[in-house]
Design a protein around this motif. Sequence first.
Motif, short mmCIF file in Angstrom:
data_model
loop_
_atom_site.label_atom_id
_atom_site.label_comp_id
_atom_site.label_asym_id
_atom_site.label_seq_id
_atom_site.Cartn_x
_atom_site.Cartn_y
_atom_site.Cartn_z
N THR C 355 -66.25 3.26 16.68
CA THR C 355 -65.78 4.60 16.39
C THR C 355 -66.37 5.07 15.06
OG1 THR C 355 -63.77 3.95 17.49
CG2 THR C 355 -63.72 6.03 16.32
N LEU C 356 -66.34 4.16 14.08
CA LEU C 356 -66.93 4.52 12.79
C LEU C 356 -68.42 4.79 12.93
CD1 LEU C 356 -65.16 2.06 10.34
CD2 LEU C 356 -64.90 4.53 10.50
N ASP C 357 -69.09 3.94 13.71
CA ASP C 357 -70.50 4.13 13.99
C ASP C 357 -70.74 5.50 14.61
OD1 ASP C 357 -71.86 1.99 13.11
OD2 ASP C 357 -72.61 1.38 15.09
N GLY C 358 -69.93 5.78 15.63
CA GLY C 358 -70.04 7.06 16.32
C GLY C 358 -69.80 8.20 15.35
N LEU C 359 -68.83 8.00 14.46
CA LEU C 359 -68.49 9.04 13.50
C LEU C 359 -69.68 9.31 12.59
CD1 LEU C 359 -65.73 10.27 13.47
CD2 LEU C 359 -65.16 8.91 11.48
N SER C 360 -70.38 8.24 12.20
CA SER C 360 -71.49 8.48 11.29
C SER C 360 -72.68 9.10 12.04
CB SER C 360 -71.88 7.19 10.57
OG SER C 360 -72.63 6.38 11.42
N GLY C 600 -70.56 10.61 19.83
CA GLY C 600 -69.60 9.69 20.41
C GLY C 600 -70.10 9.15 21.74
N LEU C 601 -70.63 10.05 22.53
CA LEU C 601 -71.11 9.66 23.84
C LEU C 601 -72.24 8.65 23.74
CD1 LEU C 601 -70.29 10.66 26.63
CD2 LEU C 601 -72.36 12.03 26.61
N MET C 620 -77.27 10.15 28.23
CA MET C 620 -76.60 11.21 27.48
C MET C 620 -77.17 12.57 27.87
SD MET C 620 -76.50 11.73 23.47
CE MET C 620 -78.11 12.43 23.56
N VAL C 621 -78.50 12.65 27.95
CA VAL C 621 -79.11 13.93 28.30
C VAL C 621 -78.70 14.34 29.70
CG1 VAL C 621 -81.28 15.11 28.69
CG2 VAL C 621 -81.05 13.58 26.75
N ILE C 622 -78.66 13.38 30.61
CA ILE C 622 -78.24 13.71 31.97
C ILE C 622 -76.80 14.22 31.95
CG2 ILE C 622 -77.72 12.74 34.23
CD1 ILE C 622 -80.14 10.89 33.78
N PHE C 623 -75.99 13.56 31.16
CA PHE C 623 -74.59 14.00 31.07
C PHE C 623 -74.53 15.44 30.56
CE2 PHE C 623 -70.95 14.85 28.40
CZ PHE C 623 -69.91 14.61 29.27
N ILE C 624 -75.37 15.73 29.56
CA ILE C 624 -75.32 17.08 28.98
C ILE C 624 -75.73 18.11 30.01
CG2 ILE C 624 -76.46 18.57 27.32
CD1 ILE C 624 -76.42 16.12 25.44
#
Lengths: 267, 453, 645
Positions: C355-360, C600-601, C620-624
């Motif tokens: 989560t911290l990683d994602g946050l940064s 986050g994703l 991620m791009v496909i998700f977007i």
Amino acid sequence: MTALTESEPRSHERGERARRPGATLLEVSGVSVTFDGFRAINNLSISIGEPELRAIIGPNGAGKTTFMDIVTGKTRPDEGRVLWGEKSLNLLKMSESEIARAGIGRKFQKPTVFEAQTVRANLAMALKAPRSPFDVLFFRPGPDVAARISELAAEIGLAGELDRLSGELSHGQKQWLEIGMLLAQDPRLLLVDEPAAGMTPAEREHTTDLLKRAAEKHAVVVVEHDMEFVRRLECRVTVLHEGSVLAEGSLDHVTRDQRVIDVYLGR
Amino acid sequence: MTDTPHSLGRKYPGGGRHGRAIGPSDNGDGEAAPPPAGRRADHGETGKPKYWVLGLLFLFCFAVTIMSEAAGTGTISTSFVKTLGKTLCLCLAAIAMDVVWGYTGILSLGHMAFFGLGGYMIGQWLMYARTEAIVLENLASQPIPATPQEIQNAIGSQIFGVVGSSDLPPIWGFAHSLTLQLALVVLVPGLLALVFGWLAFRSRVTGVYLSILTQAMTLALSLYLFQNDSGLRGNNGLSGLQNIPGHEQTSQAVISLAFFWASALAFAAGYLLFSWIVSGKMGSVIRGIRDNESRVRFLGYPVEGFKLFVFTLTAVVCGLAGALYYPQAGIINPAEIAPIASIYLAVWVAIGGRGRLYGAAIGAAFVSLLSSWFTGGGAPPLDLGFYRILWTDWWLVLLGLSFVLVTLFAPKGIGGLFDFLVRKPEADREGDYGPDAGSRRAEEGPEDEEART
Amino acid sequence: MRLLKILAALLLLPAAVLAQDVQSVLQTHAEEAASPSRRSVGVLLADISASGAPETATFLERYRDREVWQRLSDGRFYYAEDTGDRTYTLIDIDTGAATEGVSADDLEQIRPNGGVQREIAGALVAFQLSDPDISRRRTAVEAIARSPSEDHLAPLRASVDTEPDPALKARKEQLADLLAATYGDTPEERIAAIEDLTGSLSVEVRAALNRILATEAGVATDLPEANIARVLEPGRDLTEAAAYGILVSEGLAQANPTDAEIYTALTQNIDGGTVAGVPVALLGDPAERLRAYDALAEAGAVPRRIPPEAIAGAVTSHVFFESYLEPDEAITDAARRVLSGIQTRVGLGQVADRTLDGLSLMSIYFLAAIGLAITFGVMGVINMAHGEFIMMGAYTGYVVQLFVPDYTLSLAIALPLAFVVTFGAGVALERSVIRFLYHRPLETLLATFGISIALQQLAKNIFGTQARPLTSPDWLAGAWAVNDVIQISYIRIAIFVLALIFLALLLFLLNRTRLGLEVRAVTQNPGMAASMGIDPDRINMLTFGLGSGIAGIAGVAIGLYAQVTSEMGSSYIVQSFMTVVVGGVGNVWGTLAGASLIGGLQKGIEWFNPSNTLAAQTYMVIFIILFIQFRPKGIVALKGRAAGD
């Protein structure tokens, strides 16, 4: 009530509303739409028969154009029903192009023609024909198409301008082209938004004739500010105010209505 | 080809319908002419194919053949024949791009991805068939013949050794068959375009949003291909594609000439196809979509269907162009699919001139040849006294800036010069800028509020 | 046990009483000292340890390393140095005084054997663990932690009570538990020690528990009486071939020839174009190969193939299992229980860490995209050169560091300077190109793309293609470790803080200041704004400059944790646009939401497949793309007319 047939699923509902002779073509009932908290249409109910010529008048912001937007699928109402034709199709579930193909044609208030293309191409595009990509790709105009375009061009006074870019036309000519495109679609219901704007008196007369003639076979709804023009149409008039119907009847009838005078004519 | 002499005859002056614009009554070719007022309508966007383009093309092809190493004097090196053949493939991609952008108003930043996919599909067969030949030759020296499984394994380790694997991934299941891979050249870009286009057009993504979305698609595809376990050899890509299986003995000079002609024929066919599409009612409708999408919708045309048709068709053509390009290039890797490639395609079309097919082709040929001349060190350095400009370093700066200048001052590109040559008055209505009007939303206020719920 | 005695001696006898030097202790036990034996050396060691002499540690080390000699003439013990010619220099153990030229004939080296050496080492550790110097004690503890052995347990435990430093004491206790868990005398002691480890997240503890839980694969006809970890079901837990392989390796079954062996056998038995009567030409067919091999086997030339039924039979008639090396079930149960508890906590910790990683990552995307949110979101100008402004900011930081060697100071200069430089570049771009292209978004896209490739190449020409370092100050160098699992580098925290500052600043600027009001006015209706006395040109210029300037600052921040290259901008541009589009155009909160979603994703997807960041980006791009299907206007969609254009 006499117009009902057994095949109509909603016959009992519609029977009460069909007060006029001739089948109801378009039935708008209980429609409301809100833009950012502003109620542009408020529980509006209108039904149009076929054939019929109907004028819709009302002050600015009464919801005239929004009404047309809803019928043509441009705006989705928050609630209400819009039913169409003998099969009572739900127009709210159809896309703009499906609605147009179902037989509703529209002339916009501000003429929107394809300025980079010729008058002929504009009319040819509007001409009633199959609309799918492959139909269009393999479409080959026969002599009847050329004949129909010439006929329409003559009708709208653009016979000499067929091969000019429509962007070069004057404002009035664009209005005519737009009307021509509407006629070319051969719709069952013509929605005409301020057709007389920017026209000379002679042109107005011509427009009146045209609309009246169209109304012999089709349903025509005209939105107009110009009272003189409406009077010449000699038709039933619906007065809109703040998104709902204020009065309906002959022009003389509604102009005598005190509420109408208050909100519209009296100013 | 049969009409070459005819079209050559019409090539000058100005050719075909342009010729008419020189003088009010100068209808030298005797064609039944529409009224003079109609000429303004025809500034390259509409109308019949410009046969002079094909005439020039075939004249050019003959000239190249005569000067080639394989069939003529040898004035032109084999590698330059390849460059020309590749350029023709890029021109084909460019006219496809012009149809989708210049005519329909969809600025796709993904068409080079389709181009690359076509290349990958043909590359699979080229690489497989060639490796198979080598493997069979190697295994022939063994005391007992190899089983099909052993052959398969040997091919697998030969091709996938570089990414540390030895199994042929399932996506190579059709690689043994040229017919099937050729079908995939059409199907893979076509299906991708169909699915992507359906999703994008259905949700009415237009203008720059669509451009960014197509760019995202391209990025996703190239990132995917960069992985070693993508099944297409990761960043090594497919190589050795210039060797055509079954023609090991044929010299590259002959092969290059054959591909050059194939590219030329493909370009000609593509040009005729797209000319046919953009003329007539179809052209009218798609240009209508470009200039005022919602108005076309109110005329009853299923706009999404038209866009999807154009998007998919042009993707397929790009795939075919790529399938012709990469055997000439010899190698394909994921960098070829990177978003920048598709932007370059748009650059070529913009410099050549949108909304006219020959303009796009000229742009692609001009910029890509110039680019290889500059970056290949062909251009002499420019000595400013205090600084020596080496074009290998400065070409991109020049290209970037000239691109800004073209956008600002010559939105019609090189093709616009043709109008100038034949003294056509500059059309001044918004429709002339075409593509952008399609993305303008000033007229569509309520549509914006139509948030899908 | 002798160690315990030493310890007892150590603890029970007050040091002061025994304040004597090493030599005198040695003389007391002269015989033992001269030829120590494993069994009896304990007393000597205990006395030396208890002597309190300062040289004790040195002596024990040298004693262990066989560097102590006895002079036969007087029976005293010395360290000796070989000076050649069979003479030695003797060094007194306690005083260090040297005696030169002693003949080798008078000396005897004392050679403790392996067992004695271990005894001495134990005593040494015990001694070091109680050393008055804390750094020595710490070294000793870490030495034990590095290579734990049974011998360390007792001295370690003994030293816990007298440990004055609380941190070291805790460490000793934990280490003692660790050792006791493995080497404790009784099962109860070990279980107690294992349970004491509950809640610790260190890798050490997990490794120790895993060691206790080590298993070995076994196979037998019936499940033996052992501490069975689990029974392996052929077909479910392992393939039939693998199971049969175990049987073969245990000598319980005969190996089935592999394809390669069959191939070799066939090639060795080619006889005049045939193999066992099968023509060689037919051997491309696997079935023919087997036929030929079977024929060879029939003739006795090669071992037979095992028929599948026989393999299946052999496999089903055995039971395959994994048994713990540790025989005591109670201990393995306890270890398993504690380990699973620890793993749950580690899992939670990893979630927090991710989560911290994602946050940064989110704050990086936010920083990269927020400038774009202004130019694209608020003004509707699509600026493909935005990534190059980021790059420009990063290079500004690099150039500043060339001139200002102090990293803290250079950072303080670089941040505002990067803003100024890119603000200027942005204004220049707006004035020279973009203002002519308002309302032609696609052409803006292409023109700014031209700028982008030109700037990129320009940077390449100036700074070269090599990546340039942008060094962060020392105080940003470390990482903040919450525990063994959760840690985050200070630089990422700094970027996070920077992102927060920008969020606040922009919200303030756009919503609370005159400039923000004017920007919004010009965006929504330039004509009306102009008629009310707002100069749209000026506002557009300032807004674009602001967006570009923020990109410059983002560039410095990104450059600190990634490398500065001419292409760094292009790797952010697509993500940045997607951040803005996904978040919802024209809204700072939207950009934040977009950055959160994308950051986050990406981390979330990476979690499932940590080795492959490329795949994460692809998905991620496909998700977007799919996301935009359902929310074409982004997460934070503005309502009304202002949203659209």
